[in-house]
Design a protein around this motif. Structure first.
Motif, PDB file in Angstrom:
ATOM      1  N   ARG A 196      21.997  48.502  46.794  1.00 47.17           N
ATOM      2  CA  ARG A 196      23.013  48.886  45.810  1.00 47.17           C
ATOM      3  C   ARG A 196      23.886  50.006  46.351  1.00 47.17           C
ATOM      4  NH1 ARG A 196      22.032  52.837  40.861  1.00 47.17           N
ATOM      5  NH2 ARG A 196      24.164  53.273  41.497  1.00 47.17           N
ATOM      6  N   ILE A 203      28.324  54.844  43.392  1.00 49.37           N
ATOM      7  CA  ILE A 203      28.910  54.498  42.089  1.00 49.37           C
ATOM      8  C   ILE A 203      28.087  55.173  41.004  1.00 49.37           C
ATOM      9  CG2 ILE A 203      29.430  52.635  40.479  1.00 49.37           C
ATOM     10  CD1 ILE A 203      29.842  50.790  42.834  1.00 49.37           C
ATOM     11  N   ASP A 245      26.559  53.925  36.483  1.00 48.18           N
ATOM     12  CA  ASP A 245      26.075  52.546  36.398  1.00 48.18           C
ATOM     13  C   ASP A 245      24.735  52.473  37.111  1.00 48.18           C
ATOM     14  OD1 ASP A 245      26.016  49.908  35.737  1.00 48.18           O
ATOM     15  OD2 ASP A 245      27.606  49.269  37.105  1.00 48.18           O
ATOM     16  N   PRO A 288      24.895  47.800  41.105  1.00 50.51           N
ATOM     17  CA  PRO A 288      26.246  48.315  41.297  1.00 50.51           C
ATOM     18  C   PRO A 288      26.684  48.185  42.754  1.00 50.51           C
ATOM     19  CG  PRO A 288      24.890  49.861  40.044  1.00 50.51           C
ATOM     20  CD  PRO A 288      23.963  48.832  40.611  1.00 50.51           C
ATOM     21  N   GLY A 325      30.167  44.922  41.081  1.00 52.17           N
ATOM     22  CA  GLY A 325      28.750  44.775  41.374  1.00 52.17           C
ATOM     23  C   GLY A 325      28.379  43.397  41.862  1.00 52.17           C
TER      24      GLY A 325
END
Length: 464
Positions: free
Chosen positions: A290, A294, A297, A313, A376
């Protein structure tokens, strides 16, 4: 750099489909700067084609002088900063007209600008990158990744010594080895002007309280009763260090999936609705790959009656696309991936996507679906409960509602048969009086789990 061969039929079809995320159509009079902007925008996204001599209206007027057009395209590639190193443009004949096509490969190593403006291909248009998009792109393609950053105020005291010792023991390192040297070599510590400091990777893997430094580094697990989101659900917010998150997320899915019997040959075996290895692979991939830069989220595991979705994300990293995700490899978080690999969670050489597909096929399930959203990546795993004998709702699905065993039987019956009558409920629970069963059903209606349809003898109930 050689270009992949492009056939007239393929280009004709691309023009027919019109401009898109990977296609920029430009008229023959487009300037070198306009061409350069289209090239840079594709390079900052997932690559694609710039076709000179075709309009957005899907018309093909062609170029006047093919050799001049090819020279224009080649020189336009040198205008961005840094210059784009692209395959030579190709001239394609289409029904007596010539178009000039330049291929922009996916996964180029830099972030490209034209006269100080950073652009990206979005839908059918070329647009400027928003500040947060540019920051993420610079992190993804830059030498210093987000996981290598040292958060302000974080010291060695923020790391859990027990976790570090367990990691060293797992690796069977010499007992006299300095733990800091090992963590430094793994990218979990960094040398700064204030001495050794933990990196974001180190805090996420070994931190005492990782969410103090990155609140969004958590997993939300939700189990819904039906095939869509509803007010009836079980939720668990999973925090802690990444290895613990992986274990807890897998335990959440295990506790909330259905199980039933399947007959193989002359034997019956208990089978879960989702293959455990596929679930584990999806969770580990989400945690390992991931985009931790970010904020606001987190990873989400959403379980429905017919599928499970694992969302993380950040879009696919580097040169990896939905088209090549099975074959290509790229790690956004190299330090996190290495440590999780050494802990036995993942194989560093791949995402395990091919294993997920293979296991689903062996279990008679549709292959997982991979989807990129605007911000995402989502994996959808389809449930195998319909093919299992006696697969009722998961044991924990209604635990928070304090239902009695008779009501749980009724809900299991509804899950399988979609409706239940008073007579069918009496058959399920022959030892209970009609008045007790009436109160049971009325209570389920009051709790918002079922709906009453019809009146008197025509009454039946369905799941809400």
């Amino acid at each position: 750099m050689p270009a992949s061969p492009l056939t007239p039929d393929a280009i004709r079809q691309i023009i027919k489909e019109g401009p898109g995320p990977k296609t920029a159509l430009l008229g023959a009079r487009a300037s070198a700067r306009k061409i350069a902007e289209a090239m840079a925008a594709l390079a900052n996204a997932h690559g694609g084609l710039v076709i000179l001599g075709a309009t957005k209206a899907r018309k093909v007027p062609g170029v006047g002088d093919p050799d001049v057009a090819r020279e224009l395209m080649a020189s336009a590639a040198l205008l961005p900063s840094p210059p784009l190193i692209l395959p030579l443009p190709q001239l394609i004949e289409l029904d007596g007209k010539t178009v000039c096509v330049s291929q922009v490969p996916a996964g180029l190593p830099h972030v490209y600008s034209v006269r100080g403006q950073y652009l990206v291909r979005s839908g059918r248009e070329t647009r400027p990158l928003m500040p947060h998009e540019l920051r993420i792109l610079l992190l993804n393609r830059g030498e210093a990744s987000f996981e290598a950053q040292t958060p302000h105020g974080a010291t060695l005291e923020a790391l859990d010594p027990d976790r570090v010792r367990a990691y060293i023991h797992l690796l069977k390192r010499p007992p006299d080895e300095d733990p800091n040297d090992l963590l430094l070599s793994r990218g979990c510590l960094a040398e700064t002007d204030k001495g050794l400091r933990p990196t974001m990777a180190g805090l996420l893997l070994f931190g005492k309280h990782p969410q103090r430094w990155l609140r969004s580094a958590e997993i939300t697990g939700v189990r819904y009763a039906g095939p869509a989101m509803s007010d009836d659900f079980i939720r668990e917010d999973i925090q802690g260090a990444l290895p613990d998150q992986i274990r807890q997320a897998e335990a959440f899915v295990n506790a909330n999936m259905r199980r039933g019997m399947r007959i193989r040959g002359f034997e019956r075996e208990e089978v879960p609705e989702y293959p455990i290895s596929v679930v584990r692979e999806a969770i580990v991939n989400a945690v390992a790959h991931r985009d931790y830069s970010i904020r606001g989220d987190n990873i989400r595991i959403l379980m429905f009656s017919d599928r499970m979705e694992v969302y993380s994300p950040g879009r696919l990293p580097g040169h990896v696309t939905l088209d090549n995700i099975v074959e290509e490899r790229y790690s956004r978080n190299e330090a996190i991936v290495q440590v999780l690999s050494e802990m036995g969670f993942i194989e560093r050489l791949g995402y395990g996507i091919d294993r997920m597909i293979r296991v689903c096929e062996e279990e008679g399930l549709p292959p997982p679906e991979f989807t990129e959203t605007s911000a995402g990546f989502k994996v959808t795993i389809h449930s195998g409960a319909e093919a299992l004998v006696g697969a009722g709702p998961p044991a924990n699905l209604y635990a928070h509602l304090q239902l009695n065993p008779r009501q749980e039987k009724a809900l299991a019956f509804l899950q399988k048969n979609r409706r239940i009558t008073n007579r069918e409920y009496q058959t399920l629970c022959p030892d209970a009086s009609p008045e007790t069963l009436r109160r049971d059903l009325a209570d389920l209606v009051d709790k918002g789990l079922i709906l009453k349809i019809g009146q008197k003898r025509a009454t039946f109930y369905i799941l809400k």
